[in-house]
Design a protein around this motif. Structure first.
Motif, PDB file in Angstrom:
ATOM      1  N   ILE A  21       0.835  -1.206   0.000  1.00  0.00           N
ATOM      2  CA  ILE A  21       0.000   0.000   0.000  1.00  0.00           C
ATOM      3  C   ILE A  21       0.869   1.256   0.000  1.00  0.00           C
ATOM      4  O   ILE A  21       0.647   2.192  -0.770  1.00  0.00           O
ATOM      5  CB  ILE A  21      -0.951   0.000   1.215  1.00  0.00           C
ATOM      6  N   GLY A  22       1.883   1.272   0.870  1.00  0.00           N
ATOM      7  CA  GLY A  22       2.762   2.431   0.948  1.00  0.00           C
ATOM      8  C   GLY A  22       3.478   2.704  -0.358  1.00  0.00           C
ATOM      9  O   GLY A  22       3.478   3.835  -0.864  1.00  0.00           O
ATOM     10  N   MET A  23       4.078   1.670  -0.932  1.00  0.00           N
ATOM     11  CA  MET A  23       4.802   1.829  -2.195  1.00  0.00           C
ATOM     12  C   MET A  23       3.850   2.198  -3.327  1.00  0.00           C
ATOM     13  O   MET A  23       4.163   3.043  -4.171  1.00  0.00           O
ATOM     14  CB  MET A  23       5.545   0.536  -2.530  1.00  0.00           C
ATOM     15  N   GLY A  24       2.680   1.561  -3.331  1.00  0.00           N
ATOM     16  CA  GLY A  24       1.709   1.843  -4.387  1.00  0.00           C
ATOM     17  C   GLY A  24       1.153   3.249  -4.319  1.00  0.00           C
ATOM     18  O   GLY A  24       1.028   3.934  -5.341  1.00  0.00           O
ATOM     19  N   VAL A  25       0.832   3.696  -3.109  1.00  0.00           N
ATOM     20  CA  VAL A  25       0.318   5.057  -2.943  1.00  0.00           C
ATOM     21  C   VAL A  25       1.399   6.076  -3.289  1.00  0.00           C
ATOM     22  O   VAL A  25       1.139   7.089  -3.952  1.00  0.00           O
ATOM     23  CB  VAL A  25      -0.197   5.273  -1.504  1.00  0.00           C
ATOM     24  N   GLY A  26       2.633   5.809  -2.860  1.00  0.00           N
ATOM     25  CA  GLY A  26       3.740   6.703  -3.195  1.00  0.00           C
ATOM     26  C   GLY A  26       3.950   6.806  -4.695  1.00  0.00           C
ATOM     27  O   GLY A  26       4.163   7.906  -5.232  1.00  0.00           O
ATOM     28  N   PHE A  27       3.873   5.678  -5.383  1.00  0.00           N
ATOM     29  CA  PHE A  27       4.033   5.662  -6.835  1.00  0.00           C
ATOM     30  C   PHE A  27       2.881   6.395  -7.512  1.00  0.00           C
ATOM     31  O   PHE A  27       3.078   7.156  -8.466  1.00  0.00           O
ATOM     32  CB  PHE A  27       4.101   4.211  -7.315  1.00  0.00           C
ATOM     33  N   THR A  28       1.665   6.179  -6.999  1.00  0.00           N
ATOM     34  CA  THR A  28       0.490   6.855  -7.566  1.00  0.00           C
ATOM     35  C   THR A  28       0.585   8.368  -7.393  1.00  0.00           C
ATOM     36  O   THR A  28       0.292   9.129  -8.325  1.00  0.00           O
ATOM     37  CB  THR A  28      -0.798   6.333  -6.889  1.00  0.00           C
ATOM     38  N   ILE A  29       0.994   8.810  -6.216  1.00  0.00           N
ATOM     39  CA  ILE A  29       1.147  10.249  -5.974  1.00  0.00           C
ATOM     40  C   ILE A  29       2.180  10.840  -6.924  1.00  0.00           C
ATOM     41  O   ILE A  29       1.972  11.912  -7.514  1.00  0.00           O
ATOM     42  CB  ILE A  29       1.535  10.510  -4.507  1.00  0.00           C
ATOM     43  N   ALA A  30       3.308  10.143  -7.088  1.00  0.00           N
ATOM     44  CA  ALA A  30       4.366  10.645  -7.960  1.00  0.00           C
ATOM     45  C   ALA A  30       3.880  10.767  -9.402  1.00  0.00           C
ATOM     46  O   ALA A  30       4.082  11.804 -10.059  1.00  0.00           O
ATOM     47  CB  ALA A  30       5.585   9.718  -7.892  1.00  0.00           C
ATOM     48  N   LEU A  31       3.209   9.733  -9.912  1.00  0.00           N
ATOM     49  CA  LEU A  31       2.706   9.767 -11.286  1.00  0.00           C
ATOM     50  C   LEU A  31       1.650  10.845 -11.471  1.00  0.00           C
ATOM     51  O   LEU A  31       1.633  11.548 -12.488  1.00  0.00           O
ATOM     52  CB  LEU A  31       2.126   8.399 -11.676  1.00  0.00           C
ATOM     53  N   THR A  32       0.777  10.983 -10.480  1.00  0.00           N
ATOM     54  CA  THR A  32      -0.297  11.972 -10.591  1.00  0.00           C
ATOM     55  C   THR A  32       0.258  13.392 -10.568  1.00  0.00           C
ATOM     56  O   THR A  32      -0.178  14.257 -11.344  1.00  0.00           O
ATOM     57  CB  THR A  32      -1.317  11.789  -9.453  1.00  0.00           C
ATOM     58  N   VAL A  33       1.216  13.650  -9.684  1.00  0.00           N
ATOM     59  CA  VAL A  33       1.802  14.993  -9.589  1.00  0.00           C
ATOM     60  C   VAL A  33       2.525  15.358 -10.880  1.00  0.00           C
ATOM     61  O   VAL A  33       2.336  16.448 -11.435  1.00  0.00           O
ATOM     62  CB  VAL A  33       2.760  15.075  -8.384  1.00  0.00           C
ATOM     63  N   VAL A  34       3.341  14.446 -11.379  1.00  0.00           N
ATOM     64  CA  VAL A  34       4.072  14.718 -12.624  1.00  0.00           C
ATOM     65  C   VAL A  34       3.095  14.882 -13.788  1.00  0.00           C
ATOM     66  O   VAL A  34       3.228  15.789 -14.618  1.00  0.00           O
ATOM     67  CB  VAL A  34       5.083  13.592 -12.919  1.00  0.00           C
ATOM     68  N   GLY A  35       2.070  14.016 -13.846  1.00  0.00           N
ATOM     69  CA  GLY A  35       1.069  14.124 -14.905  1.00  0.00           C
ATOM     70  C   GLY A  35       0.283  15.421 -14.827  1.00  0.00           C
ATOM     71  O   GLY A  35      -0.010  16.042 -15.856  1.00  0.00           O
ATOM     72  N   LEU A  36      -0.046  15.840 -13.605  1.00  0.00           N
ATOM     73  CA  LEU A  36      -0.804  17.081 -13.423  1.00  0.00           C
ATOM     74  C   LEU A  36       0.017  18.295 -13.870  1.00  0.00           C
ATOM     75  O   LEU A  36      -0.504  19.191 -14.551  1.00  0.00           O
ATOM     76  CB  LEU A  36      -1.206  17.225 -11.956  1.00  0.00           C
ATOM     77  N   LEU A  37       1.289  18.322 -13.496  1.00  0.00           N
ATOM     78  CA  LEU A  37       2.149  19.440 -13.891  1.00  0.00           C
ATOM     79  C   LEU A  37       2.332  19.479 -15.408  1.00  0.00           C
ATOM     80  O   LEU A  37       2.263  20.552 -16.027  1.00  0.00           O
ATOM     81  CB  LEU A  37       3.508  19.319 -13.198  1.00  0.00           C
ATOM     82  N   ARG A  38       2.556  18.313 -16.013  1.00  0.00           N
ATOM     83  CA  ARG A  38       2.737  18.272 -17.474  1.00  0.00           C
ATOM     84  C   ARG A  38       1.456  18.684 -18.201  1.00  0.00           C
ATOM     85  O   ARG A  38       1.500  19.418 -19.190  1.00  0.00           O
ATOM     86  CB  ARG A  38       3.164  16.875 -17.917  1.00  0.00           C
ATOM     87  N   GLU A  39       0.319  18.211 -17.700  1.00  0.00           N
ATOM     88  CA  GLU A  39      -0.956  18.550 -18.332  1.00  0.00           C
ATOM     89  C   GLU A  39      -1.252  20.043 -18.184  1.00  0.00           C
ATOM     90  O   GLU A  39      -1.698  20.693 -19.144  1.00  0.00           O
ATOM     91  CB  GLU A  39      -2.078  17.727 -17.700  1.00  0.00           C
ATOM     92  N   PHE A  40      -0.983  20.586 -16.999  1.00  0.00           N
ATOM     93  CA  PHE A  40      -1.259  22.000 -16.767  1.00  0.00           C
ATOM     94  C   PHE A  40      -0.376  22.889 -17.645  1.00  0.00           C
ATOM     95  O   PHE A  40      -0.851  23.829 -18.293  1.00  0.00           O
ATOM     96  CB  PHE A  40      -1.034  22.337 -15.289  1.00  0.00           C
ATOM     97  N   LEU A  41       0.914  22.585 -17.676  1.00  0.00           N
ATOM     98  CA  LEU A  41       1.843  23.415 -18.450  1.00  0.00           C
ATOM     99  C   LEU A  41       1.710  23.188 -19.954  1.00  0.00           C
ATOM    100  O   LEU A  41       1.903  24.107 -20.747  1.00  0.00           O
ATOM    101  CB  LEU A  41       3.284  23.126 -18.011  1.00  0.00           C
ATOM    102  N   GLY A  42       1.381  21.958 -20.331  1.00  0.00           N
ATOM    103  CA  GLY A  42       1.343  21.631 -21.755  1.00  0.00           C
ATOM    104  C   GLY A  42       0.001  21.811 -22.423  1.00  0.00           C
ATOM    105  O   GLY A  42      -0.071  22.013 -23.644  1.00  0.00           O
ATOM    106  N   ALA A  43      -1.095  21.756 -21.633  1.00  0.00           N
ATOM    107  CA  ALA A  43      -2.431  21.874 -22.227  1.00  0.00           C
ATOM    108  C   ALA A  43      -3.323  22.865 -21.509  1.00  0.00           C
ATOM    109  O   ALA A  43      -4.422  23.169 -21.984  1.00  0.00           O
ATOM    110  CB  ALA A  43      -3.105  20.496 -22.258  1.00  0.00           C
ATOM    111  N   GLY A  44      -2.892  23.343 -20.339  1.00  0.00           N
ATOM    112  CA  GLY A  44      -3.706  24.298 -19.596  1.00  0.00           C
ATOM    113  C   GLY A  44      -4.900  23.685 -18.911  1.00  0.00           C
ATOM    114  O   GLY A  44      -5.860  24.386 -18.561  1.00  0.00           O
ATOM    115  N   THR A  45      -4.860  22.368 -18.688  1.00  0.00           N
ATOM    116  CA  THR A  45      -5.984  21.683 -18.055  1.00  0.00           C
ATOM    117  C   THR A  45      -5.505  20.886 -16.847  1.00  0.00           C
ATOM    118  O   THR A  45      -4.302  20.655 -16.676  1.00  0.00           O
ATOM    119  CB  THR A  45      -6.680  20.727 -19.044  1.00  0.00           C
ATOM    120  N   ALA A  46      -6.448  20.450 -16.034  1.00  0.00           N
ATOM    121  CA  ALA A  46      -6.170  19.574 -14.899  1.00  0.00           C
ATOM    122  C   ALA A  46      -7.259  18.519 -14.857  1.00  0.00           C
ATOM    123  O   ALA A  46      -8.440  18.851 -14.712  1.00  0.00           O
ATOM    124  CB  ALA A  46      -6.132  20.366 -13.598  1.00  0.00           C
TER     125      ALA A  46
END
Length: 224
Positions: free
Chosen positions: A132-157
């Protein structure tokens, strides 16, 4: 209860598989073109991690050492197949977006690494908490990076427009160079926070700037 919570917080903060241990870089860089894709990939990996850790821990005294890695791969591959079929049936848009990266969870070094390093040596409950710990940590990391890329690259969240009309998205961030750049920035921030936090624990009142510091950290640490 304390050891269980320690396994969860360890995977999220101290040993975050993507941002600290630098594992699972293939999906981290490839599927995080949006927050939705990152979250979906993270949750898929989380499910496989938790169940595989639990099953491997339950069978740790049954599986012979000579065939433990092939046995782990069979267990993980079976779980990934179930996750893939469920995603295809109930979340077809996410399945299409993630594509080949769902089956590649089988060879994700996070899954096999936790199976070999932790689940094969510890009790089922602690192994599940570790997953659970490793999975949640991995999910948070992917979501944060994806959110930043989507926001900067497409202006959406999460597919919703959240920027004013004058904001001009930078398409590079939803392409390969943007993945490396955003990941590097996130890791840089985490390292900066970690360095400052550790320095404060060694010397009271330390601001983490060793170059301009006149204190002897080794002496102070020895005194404690």
């Amino acid at each position: 209860m304390k050891p269980c919570m320690e396994r969860i917080t360890n995977g999220i903060l101290k040993e975050n598989p993507a941002l600290v241990l630098m594992l699972g870089m293939c999906p981290m860089l490839a599927v995080t073109t949006s927050a939705t894709n990152g979250f979906g990939m993270g949750v898929s990996t989380l499910v496989v991690l938790v169940v595989s850790n639990l099953v491997i821990s339950l069978l740790r005294k049954v599986i012979p050492d000579e065939v433990r890695l092939p046995a782990y791969i069979v267990i993980v591959a079976s779980l990934v197949t179930v996750v893939e079929l469920l995603t295809q049936a109930y979340v077809p848009a996410l399945y299409s977006a993630l594509g080949i990266y769902i089956p590649l969870i089988v060879v994700n070094c996070i899954i096999l690494g936790r199976a070999e390093a932790y689940a094969s040596k510890n009790a089922p409950l602690l192994s599940a908490m570790d997953g659970i710990g490793m999975g949640v940590g991995f999910t948070i990391a992917l979501t944060v990076v994806g959110l930043l890329r989507e926001f900067l690259g497409a202006g959406t969240a999460f597919g919703i427009n959240v920027t004013p009309d004058f904001f001009e998205p930078i398409a590079m961030f939803v392409k390969a160079p943007g993945a490396f750049l955003v990941l590097a920035i996130v890791i840089m921030i985490m390292n900066a926070v970690n360095i400052t936090t550790r320095a404060n624990k060694v010397v009271e009142g330390c601001d983490g700037c060793c170059a301009a510091c006149a204190k002897n950290c080794d002496t102070k640490e020895g005194e404690k």
